[in-house]
Enzyme design. Structure first.
Site, short mmCIF file in Angstrom:
data_model
loop_
_atom_site.label_atom_id
_atom_site.label_comp_id
_atom_site.label_asym_id
_atom_site.label_seq_id
_atom_site.Cartn_x
_atom_site.Cartn_y
_atom_site.Cartn_z
N HIS A 99 -1.68 1.86 9.77
CA HIS A 99 -2.60 2.21 8.54
C HIS A 99 -3.29 3.46 8.62
CE1 HIS A 99 -5.81 0.68 5.91
NE2 HIS A 99 -5.23 -0.58 5.77
N SER A 109 2.75 -2.25 5.23
CA SER A 109 3.61 -3.16 5.24
C SER A 109 5.00 -2.65 4.80
CB SER A 109 3.35 -4.01 4.49
OG SER A 109 3.29 -4.06 3.05
N ASN A 157 0.59 -1.33 0.23
CA ASN A 157 -0.10 0.12 -0.01
C ASN A 157 0.78 1.14 -0.01
OD1 ASN A 157 -2.45 -1.46 -0.10
ND2 ASN A 157 -3.03 -1.08 1.95
N ASP A 190 -7.90 -11.70 -4.56
CA ASP A 190 -7.85 -10.73 -3.75
C ASP A 190 -7.97 -11.20 -2.19
OD1 ASP A 190 -7.18 -7.78 -3.05
OD2 ASP A 190 -9.40 -7.73 -2.59
N GLU A 221 -2.70 -0.74 -7.95
CA GLU A 221 -3.98 -0.87 -7.54
C GLU A 221 -4.74 0.63 -7.34
OE1 GLU A 221 -5.55 -3.40 -4.05
OE2 GLU A 221 -5.21 -1.25 -3.27
N ARG A 258 -15.32 -3.06 5.70
CA ARG A 258 -14.82 -4.39 4.94
C ARG A 258 -16.16 -5.12 4.52
NH1 ARG A 258 -10.80 -2.23 4.33
NH2 ARG A 258 -8.87 -2.74 4.97
O1 SFD Z 1 -4.92 -3.28 2.51
C1 SFD Z 1 4.78 -9.85 20.10
N1 SFD Z 1 -1.83 -3.84 6.18
C2 SFD Z 1 -1.41 -3.71 4.73
N2 SFD Z 1 -0.51 -3.41 4.41
C3 SFD Z 1 -0.14 -3.34 2.86
O2 SFD Z 1 0.96 -2.84 2.40
N3 SFD Z 1 -0.88 -3.92 2.13
C4 SFD Z 1 -2.04 -4.39 2.32
O3 SFD Z 1 -2.84 -5.07 1.53
C5 SFD Z 1 -2.50 -4.23 3.73
N4 SFD Z 1 -3.71 -4.80 4.04
C6 SFD Z 1 -3.86 -5.32 5.66
C7 SFD Z 1 -2.78 -4.60 6.55
C8 SFD Z 1 -2.99 -5.10 7.78
C9 SFD Z 1 -4.02 -6.02 8.22
C10 SFD Z 1 -4.06 -6.44 9.53
C11 SFD Z 1 -4.86 -6.57 7.12
C12 SFD Z 1 -4.66 -6.01 6.05
C13 SFD Z 1 -5.98 -7.59 7.62
C14 SFD Z 1 -0.65 -3.25 6.91
C15 SFD Z 1 0.45 -3.96 7.56
O4 SFD Z 1 -0.05 -5.41 7.73
C16 SFD Z 1 0.92 -3.32 8.74
O5 SFD Z 1 0.92 -2.13 8.33
C17 SFD Z 1 2.20 -3.91 9.15
O6 SFD Z 1 2.26 -5.38 9.31
C18 SFD Z 1 2.90 -3.29 10.39
O7 SFD Z 1 4.00 -3.92 10.91
P1 SFD Z 1 4.41 -4.10 12.39
O8 SFD Z 1 5.76 -4.69 12.33
O9 SFD Z 1 4.12 -2.72 13.14
O10 SFD Z 1 3.36 -5.00 12.95
P2 SFD Z 1 3.19 -6.38 12.62
O11 SFD Z 1 3.48 -6.86 11.44
O12 SFD Z 1 1.60 -7.01 13.05
O13 SFD Z 1 3.98 -7.25 13.59
C19 SFD Z 1 3.78 -7.34 14.99
C20 SFD Z 1 4.83 -8.35 15.86
O14 SFD Z 1 4.58 -8.40 17.07
C21 SFD Z 1 4.59 -9.69 17.78
N5 SFD Z 1 4.04 -9.43 18.89
N6 SFD Z 1 6.00 -10.43 20.15
C22 SFD Z 1 6.48 -10.61 21.37
N7 SFD Z 1 5.94 -10.41 22.45
C23 SFD Z 1 4.60 -9.76 22.37
N8 SFD Z 1 3.91 -9.50 23.67
C24 SFD Z 1 3.95 -9.65 21.19
N9 SFD Z 1 2.89 -8.90 20.76
C25 SFD Z 1 2.99 -9.02 19.38
C26 SFD Z 1 3.65 -10.30 16.65
O15 SFD Z 1 3.91 -11.94 16.80
C27 SFD Z 1 4.06 -9.87 15.36
O16 SFD Z 1 5.57 -10.52 14.96
S1 SFD Z 1 -5.23 -3.78 3.64
O17 SFD Z 1 -6.29 -4.71 3.74
O18 SFD Z 1 -5.48 -3.02 4.72
P1 AMP Z 2 -7.98 -1.20 2.32
O1 AMP Z 2 -8.28 -2.29 1.59
O2 AMP Z 2 -9.47 -0.37 2.58
O3 AMP Z 2 -7.15 -1.18 3.60
O4 AMP Z 2 -7.26 -0.11 1.40
C1 AMP Z 2 -6.06 -0.16 0.72
C2 AMP Z 2 -5.64 0.91 0.32
O5 AMP Z 2 -6.38 1.86 -0.43
C3 AMP Z 2 -5.12 1.87 1.35
O6 AMP Z 2 -4.14 2.51 1.10
C4 AMP Z 2 -6.21 2.67 1.60
O7 AMP Z 2 -6.16 3.91 2.01
C5 AMP Z 2 -6.81 2.92 0.03
N1 AMP Z 2 -8.25 3.04 -0.23
C6 AMP Z 2 -9.36 2.18 0.08
N2 AMP Z 2 -10.23 2.77 -0.36
C7 AMP Z 2 -10.07 3.72 -0.89
C8 AMP Z 2 -10.88 4.91 -1.36
N3 AMP Z 2 -12.30 4.64 -1.54
N4 AMP Z 2 -10.30 6.10 -1.90
C9 AMP Z 2 -9.02 6.27 -1.63
N5 AMP Z 2 -8.15 5.35 -1.23
C10 AMP Z 2 -8.77 4.09 -0.74
#
Ligand code: SFD
Ligand code: AMP
Length: 627
Positions: free
Chosen positions: A389, A435, A62, A352, A126, A249
Site C-alpha cells: 500500500h 490488490s 487501486n 463502500d 474512483e 480512516r
Molecule cells: O483502499 C500466512 N488494499 C487495497 N487494495 C486495493 O486494490 N483496493 C482497496 O480498496 C484496498 N484497500 C485495502 C487494502 C488492504 C487492507 C488491509 C484494507 C483495505 C483494510 C491492499 C491489498 O489488500 C493488499 O495490497 C494485498 O492484499 C496484498 O497482498 P499480499 O499477498 O501481500 O497479502 P495478503 O493478501 O494479506 O495475504 C497474506 C496471506 O498470508 C497468509 N499468512 N500463511 C501461512 N503462515 C503464516 N505464518 C502466515 N501469515 C500470513 C494469510 O493468511 C494470507 O493468506 S484500501 O481501503 O486501502
Molecule cells: P485509501 O482508502 O485511503 O486506502 O485510498 C484508496 C486509494 O486512493 C489509494 O490509492 C490512495 O493512495 C488514494 N487516495 C486516498 N486519498 C487520497 C487523496 N486525498 N489524494 C490522492 N489519492 C488519495
C-alpha cells in the site's frame, strides 16, 4: 516434547501465504510448472477463500494503469510512486508491476469480478488509478482461479498451517516448516524454491482499540509479520523497514476514505482550523520537491492534519454531507432527479463500507450517523507494515531480467537468498501495488521461480536433525505450559512462562511509547529508540519463555515472535536513518528535517543467520533514465 505427528511434503515450488500475491503466483506458476512437469504447493495459515487483507472484500481496485486505452503510461505510474514515497522507491520493480497489472485486472473481470462500468462501457474510476468494484466476494473469486489453476497442474493446497520458520542451507532456501492450527501435526515442506507472500504486520504497535474493541484495526489481524520474520531469518537483505503505513480512516471503525476523497471529492477539516490541506499549504515547502507536486504524498496529507491536532484544533472530520449535497445540487432544478441522486449517493456511501469494512457501517448505524446530513470523524490509525500500500517495508529483491537496472542478481523478485522469492507485502520499496499489483507481482514471481527451478533447481538438501531441533523449539510453548501450569492457582500468571497475550502487550507498549506510536503522537528520537532497543533485549530473552495451552495459543505465541522481529527491524532502521523523511508516518524529533544530501537512499538491513548479528547499510536510489 508434545506428541505431534511429522508430515513431510515434497514439492518443486512452495508458495507460503495464500493472499493476493500468492494467488497470482499460483496461477502463473501452475501454468509453467505443468509445461515443465513440476509440482507447486501453496500453504496458508487460514483458508484461501477468505484469507489475508482482502478477507472481507474491497470496494476498489487501486492500481489500474489503463495502458490499452492510452489513459496513462507506465512512466506516469513510476513518477506517482516516486513522489508518494518521498523519492525512495525501486523504480525497476514499480515499472515491472505497472506493465503487468492491467492484465491481472482483465483476468479478474474474466473470472467474475464486477467492475463498475459507465454508459459507454468504460470502467468507472474512483481516481486516476483506481476502479470501483462490487468487491464483497473479491477474494473468493481470485482464490477460486488460483485453486483451479493448481488443480489443473496437479498442484496442492494446504490450508490452516502456520508457517513458522524457513529452511536454509548455505544461503539457499530448501523449504519451510510449520504446524497445523487444527490438528497435532508438524509439517516439513521440502522445496527447490520458495515464494514468501505472508503479507504485512499489525499489532506490532498498540492499537487505538481497547476493551471489547481490542483486536479491531485497519489491517487484518491475521497478518502478523510472518513475511518479515521468514525473510530476515533466512538471512535475506531487507529494505525500507522504517517505512510504516499510517492510513487516515473513519475513526474507530477504520472505514476507508479513498472513495470520499477521490470519488465524492470530499474535504477533510479540523474542528478549529478548517481545511488543513489548504490552510497549512506553506508547510509543504519544507518537504520539497515531494511536497510541491500532486498528488501530495499520503504521509504529508496525514502530517498537515496532525499539525492541526497539535495546535488543539482537533478532532478531524470528513465533510461527507457537504460532498454529497454538492454532487446532488447539480440536479436541484428537478426535485425527482435530485431525490433519486441523493438516494444513489447515500447507498454508495454505505456500500463502500459494506464491501470492505462492515464494522464501520455498524458503527455509523449505532451512532445515528447520516452521512448526507452531518460530517463524520476521521483519525490517523496506529502504524502498520504493508509494503503493497503506501508503506514500503519488505525484502530487497532482484529486478526484472529484461531491464537495465543496477539491482539485479538473478531472477525477478528473488531475494538475496538463493531460491527464495518475495511478492506483495513481502517485497519492499515497490509501494502502491495494492490488490491488483500484488497479484501481478505474484504472477511475475511465480514465472521467475519456475524458471529458476528449471535452470538451477537442485533437490533440497534438508538437514532432518535441524528440523527435529526446530520442531522441539516450535512446540516448546506447549511443553512449558504443561510443565508448570499447576504451580499457580491462576495459570495465566506464572514465574516460569509468559502467555502470548501478555507478551504482545509488552511488545506493543515498547513500540507505542518509544518507537512513535499513537501515544507518542507518532514522534520518536535516537534516545527513545535506544531505550526501545534496551527493552527489546529483555523481550527477546523472554520470548523463549512463551507458553501455550493449545494450538490456538501456539499460533498466537509464534505470531508474536514474528511481530517482535518486525518491530526490531523497524526500530533499528529508524535509528539508522538520521533524518525525518516521512512526517505523518513518523517524526524523528531530534532530526526533524529531511536530509537529501545524506539520506536520499534506501536504508537496508540483514541478520546473519549464523551469529544473529544485524547489519545496516545504505543503497543508492536509481531513477529510470528520462522518467
Ligand atoms: O483502499 C500466512 N488494499 C487495497 N487494495 C486495493 O486494490 N483496493 C482497496 O480498496 C484496498 N484497500 C485495502 C487494502 C488492504 C487492507 C488491509 C484494507 C483495505 C483494510 C491492499 C491489498 O489488500 C493488499 O495490497 C494485498 O492484499 C496484498 O497482498 P499480499 O499477498 O501481500 O497479502 P495478503 O493478501 O494479506 O495475504 C497474506 C496471506 O498470508 C497468509 N499468512 N500463511 C501461512 N503462515 C503464516 N505464518 C502466515 N501469515 C500470513 C494469510 O493468511 C494470507 O493468506 S484500501 O481501503 O486501502
Ligand atoms: P485509501 O482508502 O485511503 O486506502 O485510498 C484508496 C486509494 O486512493 C489509494 O490509492 C490512495 O493512495 C488514494 N487516495 C486516498 N486519498 C487520497 C487523496 N486525498 N489524494 C490522492 N489519492 C488519495
Amino acid at each position: 516434547m508434545a506428541n505431534f505427528e511429522t508430515v513431510e511434503v515434497k514439492t518443486d515450488l512452495l508458495i507460503v501465504g495464500g493472499g493476493f500475491s500468492a494467488c497470482g503466483a499460483a496461477v502463473e506458476a501452475a501454468y509453467w510448472a505443468k509445461k515443465n512437469g513440476l509440482k507447486v504447493a501453496i500453504v496458508d495459515k487460514a483458508a484461501l477463500d477468505r484469507s489475508g487483507a482482502v478477507a472481507m472484500g474491497l470496494s476498489a481496485i487501486n492500481q489500474y494503469v489503463g495502458v490499452k486505452d492510452g489513459d496513462n503510461t507506465l512512466e506516469d505510474y513510476v513518477r506517482y510512486v516516486r513522489q508518494d514515497l518521498m523519492g525512495i522507491s525501486r523504480e525497476d520493480l514499480v515499472y515491472n508491476i505497472a506493465r503487468h497489472v492491467d492484465s491481472s485486472v482483465h483476468l479478474f473481470e474474466k473470472w467474475g469480478l464486477k467492475i463498475w462500468k459507465d454508459e459507454a462501457g468504460k470502467y468507472v474510476h474512483e481516481g486516476r488509478w483506481q476502479l470501483m468494484i462490487n468487491g464483497e466476494s473479491y477474494k473468493i473469486i481470485i482464490a477460486e482461479a488460483a485453486k483451479n489453476a493448481l488443480a489443473e497442474a496437479g498442484g496442492e493446497v494446504y490450508e490452516r498451517i502456520f508457517i513458522t520458520e524457513p529452511l536454509v542451507e548455505n544461503n539457499k532456501v530448501v523449504g519451510a516448516v510449520g504446524f497445523s492450527t487444527r490438528e497435532d501435526k508438524f509439517y516439513v515442506f521440502k522445496a527447490k524454491a520458495v515464494i514468501c507472500t505472508m503479507g504485512g504486520a499489525v499489532h506490532v504497535f498498540r492499537p487505538r482499540s481497547i476493551g471489547e474493541g481490542f483486536g479491531r484495526s485497519w489491517y487484518p489481524p491475521f497478518n502478523s509479520g510472518s513475511s518479515a520474520y521468514f525473510t530476515l531469518k533466512a538471512g535475506a537483505e531487507m529494505t525500507c523497514q522504517e517505512v510504516r503505513f499510517i492510513p487516515i480512516r473513519f475513526k474507530d471503525g477504520y472505514g476507508p476514505v479513498g472513495a470520499w476523497f477521490l470519488l465524492f471529492k470530499s474535504r477533510a477539516i479540523s474542528a478549529g482550523g478548517g481545511e488543513y490541506m489548504t490552510v497549512r499549504k506553506d508547510e509543504l515547502q519544507n518537504w520539497a520537491p515531494y511536497g510541491l507536486a500532486k498528488p501530495i504524498p499520503a504521509n504529508l496529507r496525514n502530517y498537515l492534519g496532525m499539525l492541526d491536532l497539535d495546535a488543539g484544533f482537533g478532532p478531524l472530520y470528513m465533510e461527507t454531507s457537504e460532498a454529497i449535497n454538492k454532487i446532488a445540487d447539480q440536479y436541484k432544478e428537478d426535485p425527482k432527479a435530485f431525490k433519486k441522486k441523493m438516494k444513489e449517493l447515500e447507498s454508495e456511501a454505505w456500500e463502500d463500507f459494506l464491501d470492505m469494512t462492515i464494522s464501520q457501517a455498524i458503527l455509523w448505524a449505532s451512532m445515528n450517523v447520516k452521512p448526507e446530513e452531518k460530517h463524520s470523524e476521521i483519525a490517523a490509525c496506529e502504524p502498520y507494515f504493508i509494503g503493497s500500500h503506501s508503506g514500503a517495508s519488505g525484502a530487497w529483491v532482484s529486478g526484472p531480467e529484461d531491464m537495465d537496472t543496477p539491482y539485479k542478481w538473478g531472477y525477478a523478485n528473488m531475494t538475496t537468498v538463493e531460491g527464495l522469492f518475495a511478492a506483495g507485502d513481502a517485497s519492499g520499496a515497490s509501494s502502491h501495488k495494492f490488490s491488483s499489483g500484488s497479484h501481478a507481482e505474484g504472477r511475475i514471481t511465480g514465472k521467475a521461480a519456475i524458471k529458476y527451478i528449471v535452470e538451477k533447481g537442485a533437490d533440497p538438501a534438508v538437514d532432518m536433525a535441524k528440523v527435529e531441533e526446530l520442531k522441539a523449539k516450535i512446540l516448546a510453548p506447549l511443553d512449558l505450559f504443561a510443565a508448570h501450569c499447576n504451580e499457580t492457582t491462576e495459570p495465566e500468571v506464572n514465574t516460569n512462562y509468559i502467555m502470548p497475550r501478555q507478551f504482545m502487550f509488552r511488545l506493543q507498549k515498547i513500540m507505542d511509547e518509544y518507537a512513535g506510536g499513537v501515544t507518542a503522537a507518532f514522534k520518536t528520537s535516537k534516545f527513545n529508540l535506544e531505550r526501545a532497543m534496551e527493552l527489546f533485549v529483555f523481550l527477546k530473552e523472554d520470548s523463549d519463555k512463551l507458553a501455550a495451552r493449545n494450538l490456538h495459543e501456539l499460533t498466537r505465541a509464534w505470531e508474536n515472535v514474528h511481530r517482535m522481529w518486525q518491530g526490531e527491524a523497524h526500530v533499528r532502521t529508524m535509528l539508522f536513518r538520521e533524518e525525518t523523511r516521512w512526517p505523518g508516518y513518523y517524526f524523528r524529533a531530534d532530526t526533524p528535517k529531511m536530509d537529501e544530501a545524506n539520506w536520499h537512499c534506501f536504508a537496508n538491513c540483514k541478520v546473519d543467520p549464523a551469529t544473529g548479528e544485524w547489519e545496516m547499510m545504505k543503497r543508492d536510489v536509481w531513477n529510470i533514465p528520462g522518467v
